[in-house]
Design a protein around this motif. Structure first.
Motif, PDB file in Angstrom:
ATOM      1  N   VAL A   1     -24.484 -46.367  51.262  1.00  0.00           N
ATOM      2  CA  VAL A   1     -24.885 -47.872  50.472  1.00  0.00           C
ATOM      3  C   VAL A   1     -23.884 -48.431  49.633  1.00  0.00           C
ATOM      4  N   ASP A   2     -23.232 -47.377  48.939  1.00  0.00           N
ATOM      5  CA  ASP A   2     -22.174 -47.703  47.854  1.00  0.00           C
ATOM      6  C   ASP A   2     -20.949 -48.223  48.616  1.00  0.00           C
ATOM      7  N   TYR A   3     -20.564 -47.702  49.674  1.00  0.00           N
ATOM      8  CA  TYR A   3     -19.280 -47.904  50.467  1.00  0.00           C
ATOM      9  C   TYR A   3     -19.340 -49.404  51.071  1.00  0.00           C
ATOM     10  N   LEU A   4     -20.595 -49.487  51.707  1.00  0.00           N
ATOM     11  CA  LEU A   4     -20.942 -50.650  52.594  1.00  0.00           C
ATOM     12  C   LEU A   4     -21.010 -51.873  51.514  1.00  0.00           C
ATOM     13  N   GLU A   5     -21.616 -51.739  50.250  1.00  0.00           N
ATOM     14  CA  GLU A   5     -21.642 -52.717  49.504  1.00  0.00           C
ATOM     15  C   GLU A   5     -20.345 -53.095  48.982  1.00  0.00           C
TER      16      GLU A   5
END
Length: 162
Positions: free
Chosen positions: A44-48
């Motif tokens: 989630v952090d990476y994609l955001e």
């Protein structure tokens, strides 16, 4: 078809008209890829962060056969359409395209993203498709990963508790 399902494409040919429409509108297209077998905070952090690099985020998703080739016969844990629906449900993912090859090289060649992104566990020269993107005038970037999160680690932890 739900809004989430409308973001999923089983091959790049079907996705190209939408991608070309975004490019014509001047959108900055960011591309990344992966198996995304169990969604976790690191994903989630990476994609955001990836989505904030441009206007549209396209996610190349390995098919079940591709995941098995890369990760072994016990993977994936979830089938490709389940993984695709979960990824497409994220607000910052604009499109999910399945690919059956071990690498997304052909997919990147077809999409022609402005920005290619992977985690900082990759050197830019080792990111598949970096040459294509740079030769088209695009950029290749890495994103700092949240330490301690990986699907492989989660699977191992579950196995130890069984």
């Amino acid at each position: 078809m739900t809004n989430t399902q409308s973001k999923i494409f089983k091959d790049v040919t079907a996705a190209l008209p939408t991608i070309q429409q975004w490019q014509t509108a001047g959108d900055t297209i960011v591309f990344t890829n992966g198996c995304f077998d169990i969604l976790h905070l690191g994903h989630v952090d990476y994609l955001e962060k990836a989505r904030h690099l441009g206007n549209k985020l396209i996610l190349g998703l390995n098919t079940d056969a591709s995941v098995s080739n890369l990760k072994g016969p016990e993977r994936p844990l979830q089938d490709e359409m389940s993984r695709a629906r979960v990824m497409a449900s994220l607000l910052f993912v604009d499109m999910v395209i399945l690919f059956a090859e071990d690498t997304p090289y052909e997919l990147i060649a077809a999409v022609k993203p402005d920005i290619l992104v992977k985690g900082d566990d990759y050197a830019i020269e080792n990111i598949v498709g970096h040459d294509l993107v740079q030769n088209n005038g695009g950029t290749v970037k890495t994103i700092t990963l949240v330490k301690g999160y990986s699907t492989t680690n989660i699977v191992e932890k579950i196995k130890q508790q069984i």
